[in-house]
Design a protein around this motif. Structure first.
Motif, short mmCIF file in Angstrom:
data_model
loop_
_atom_site.label_atom_id
_atom_site.label_comp_id
_atom_site.label_asym_id
_atom_site.label_seq_id
_atom_site.Cartn_x
_atom_site.Cartn_y
_atom_site.Cartn_z
N GLU A 129 -28.90 -31.28 -28.25
CA GLU A 129 -28.89 -30.39 -27.09
C GLU A 129 -30.06 -30.71 -26.17
OE1 GLU A 129 -26.69 -26.47 -28.98
OE2 GLU A 129 -28.80 -26.34 -28.45
N VAL A 130 -31.22 -30.93 -26.78
CA VAL A 130 -32.40 -31.28 -26.00
C VAL A 130 -32.13 -32.56 -25.22
CG1 VAL A 130 -34.81 -31.99 -26.11
CG2 VAL A 130 -33.98 -30.14 -27.58
N ALA A 131 -31.58 -33.57 -25.89
CA ALA A 131 -31.30 -34.84 -25.23
C ALA A 131 -30.32 -34.64 -24.07
CB ALA A 131 -30.75 -35.85 -26.23
N ARG A 162 -29.93 -29.21 -32.60
CA ARG A 162 -30.89 -29.01 -31.52
C ARG A 162 -31.33 -30.30 -30.80
NH1 ARG A 162 -33.59 -24.60 -30.08
NH2 ARG A 162 -31.48 -23.84 -30.08
N PRO A 163 -31.75 -31.37 -31.53
CA PRO A 163 -32.19 -32.57 -30.80
C PRO A 163 -31.13 -33.12 -29.85
CG PRO A 163 -32.88 -32.73 -33.07
CD PRO A 163 -31.97 -31.52 -32.99
#
Lengths: 361, 224
Positions: B123-125, B120-121
């Motif tokens: 993808e967020v980035a 997830r992090p």
């Protein structure tokens, strides 16, 4: 809407037990709700739009720009698409303060900042949180920061994946006004995944109904919700959404009058000022029909309407009657026996009695 | 209390462990990243190969490294044709052997740290315009910092504690391959128990302090 301002999305994805197969032209402005039950593919469609799902084939054209076209081997990776994405659960970087979270995307954007950081901070009301670390924020605050962080990159497209799903009712009601402001103040298209009819009714201008990876219906919110041929999604909860304007307050009886094309309704006193726009839902089960204007009834909301369509309801005892109240669609859920007794057929003019409205604000 | 020979062995051990750890951070990070992210069918195979030094007798590892790096081994041929000579019984050879020997102690804590962070992090980035390299250094490395620290400490300490591999591939050459563990062995062989005590006690204290530090770090799961 010209072809250039629209978003054309065509995706095909085969996973074990799930297939996404959509071909959509979506409006390039306003809030489009991606609506459906869990497992219907709403989130997957949103991820495809963002470029987070690389498998499968498809094409995506955003206002004339090709973001993806597997036939030509084009795939713009996520970080090169000018979009903002708000994930369902809090997704702030735990090692960065609120301020640094906001700066993370912002300082990676070249060129003009259409949305200033101050505007994003003000819009979401997070000015007092800038120095905090994410673990010192409540769930609602985190989600507001995540939305502001996405906005601060001045996206040309905002994707939101059930941003309120992980929050309790109180937090939801705390964020919804901010989302309404976003809709009204920003001129970018927003895709909003939700399985809550109330959220959709309150926020969306357009709706895409998904079921098992396919598009069941797509179009303007009012027209689409007023259709009688749509399965599952709204049946147990069938109804229409009406957008109205506050026209007067009756302080003696504590009532507020709302006007819309085709009539008006009177509801319990609202805090909104005169001329404010309000949306409300009228459930089909709250609409009854009379052939003549009823006298001596406690129901004060009566609208003249004509029958446009009759369809089966969720039980064999009931039918759904679609009405046109001078431009405003309505749906009534009545028994099949009443239908026959009153000889209700398409084209007939009658009166719709609205027993209750659900205000969406 | 410590003779010049002892001090040379301590310095050599420190040098070896530092170089090995530095190399391992560079080599182990991509391996750990790949293991944490891949859905490849050879993931189990690679994972097992990386973990081999955990269970193999160091002499076995040292023996095969000796053959491979030696004048008639494939790597030996390569290093000779490059004009580097052969690696066994040199300090460089010792570093190479130590990298293999301590590899799982670096890869496994890193892999666990990367797996705990999840996709997830990143993808967020990506939705915040960060390229994959950018997001690795600005998101993954800071979030995996406890894992990197654990990996470095374990890699260093484990290299300090090696003996069998050193003996097989490094021999016992003063200031080149004679590390503390070998020096202790020499002292004992020569019945110099007092000298052996000093070095052995020092090693005991060092290892204990390292583990104590590791286990008392707050909020980090320690790889065992």
């Amino acid at each position: 809407m010209t072809a250039d301002s629209a978003i054309h999305a065509c995706f095909h994805l085969d996973w074990p037990g799930f297939t996404l197969d959509v071909d959509l032209s979506l409006p390039g402005r306003g809030v489009t709700a991606l609506f459906g039950h869990s497992g219907s593919g709403k989130t997957t469609l949103l991820r495809c739009l963002a470029g987070l799902e690389r498998q499968g084939s498809g094409s995506l054209r955003f206002k004339g720009d090709v973001w993806q076209d597997s036939a030509c081997g084009i795939f713009r990776p996520t970080h090169q698409r000018p979009l903002g994405y708000v994930f369902q659960e809090a997704s702030l970087f735990a090692h960065l303060s609120v301020k640094k979270n906001l700066d993370y995307g912002r300082k990676r954007v070249n060129g003009g900042h259409k949305v200033s950081l101050d505007h994003a901070v003000e819009l979401l009301g997070i000015g007092h949180l800038l120095d905090r670390m994410p673990d010192r924020l409540s769930g609602g605050e985190r989600q507001r920061v995540a939305i502001a962080r996405a906005l601060a990159t001045s996206p040309e497209l905002l994707l939101m994946d059930e941003p309120l799903a992980a929050l309790d009712l109180k937090r939801k009601n705390e964020i919804l006004p901010y989302l309404e402001r976003l809709r009204d103040e920003l001129e970018i298209p927003v895709f909003y995944v939700s399985h809550s009819p109330d959220e959709v009714a309150r926020l969306a201008d357009h709706i895409v109904l998904l079921s098992e990876g396919r598009v069941v219906a797509a179009g303007g919110l009012r027209e689409t919700l007023a259709r009688l041929d749509l399965p599952t999604a709204f049946t147990e909860d069938a109804g229409v959404v009406i957008e109205a304007v506050v026209t007067s307050h009756d302080d003696a009886y504590h009532l507020t009058r709302l006007d819309f094309p085709g009539g008006n309704v009177v509801v319990a006193r609202r805090p909104e000022a005169i001329n404010r726009r309000l949306r409300f839902r009228v459930h089909a089960r709250d609409v009854s029909l009379t052939l003549t204007r009823a006298e001596g009834t406690s129901i004060s909301n009566l609208l003249p309407a004509s029958v446009t369509e009759i369809a089966a309801a969720d039980t064999p005892a009931h039918v759904l009657v679609r009405l046109d109240a001078h431009g405003t669609p309505l749906i009534a859920r009545i028994t099949r026996r009443s239908l026959d007794h009153l000889n209700i057929i398409p084209g007939k003019c009658l009166w719709a009695q609205i027993k209750a409205v659900a205000l969406l604000a | 209390m410590l003779s010049a020979v002892d001090l040379a062995a301590i310095w050599l051990t420190f040098k070896l462990a530092s170089l090995t750890t530095a190399t391992l951070m560079v080599v182990g990070t991509p391996i750990a990243w790949w293991l944490a992210r891949t859905r490849s069918r050879i993931k189990a195979l690679v994972g097992a190969v990386v973990a081999l030094p955990l269970v193999l007798p160091p002499t076995v590892l040292g023996f095969y490294l000796l053959i491979t790096l030696g004048p008639h081994g494939p790597v030996g041929h390569l290093t000779q044709s490059l004009g580097l000579g052969v690696l066994p019984f040199t300090f460089a050879g010792l570093v190479v052997a130590s990298v293999f020997y301590s590899l799982p102690f670096v890869v496994q804590p890193l892999q666990q740290a990367f797996e705990a962070i999840g996709p997830r992090p990143l993808e967020v980035a990506a939705t915040l315009r960060a390229s994959p390299w950018d997001s690795f250094f600005t998101v993954i490395v800071p979030l995996a910092k406890p894992g990197f620290i654990t990996a470095a400490i374990l890699g260093f300490a484990h290299t300090v504690g090696e003996f069998g591999v050193v003996l097989m591939i490094g021999g016992n050459i003063p200031e080149k391959t004679r590390v503390v563990s070998v020096q202790i062995y020499d002292h004992v062989e020569a019945m110099e128990y007092a000298e052996a005590h000093v070095l052995a006690g020092g090693m005991l204290l060092f290892s204990f302090l390292v583990l104590l530090t590791l286990y008392s770090r707050k909020g980090t799961s320690v790889w065992k």
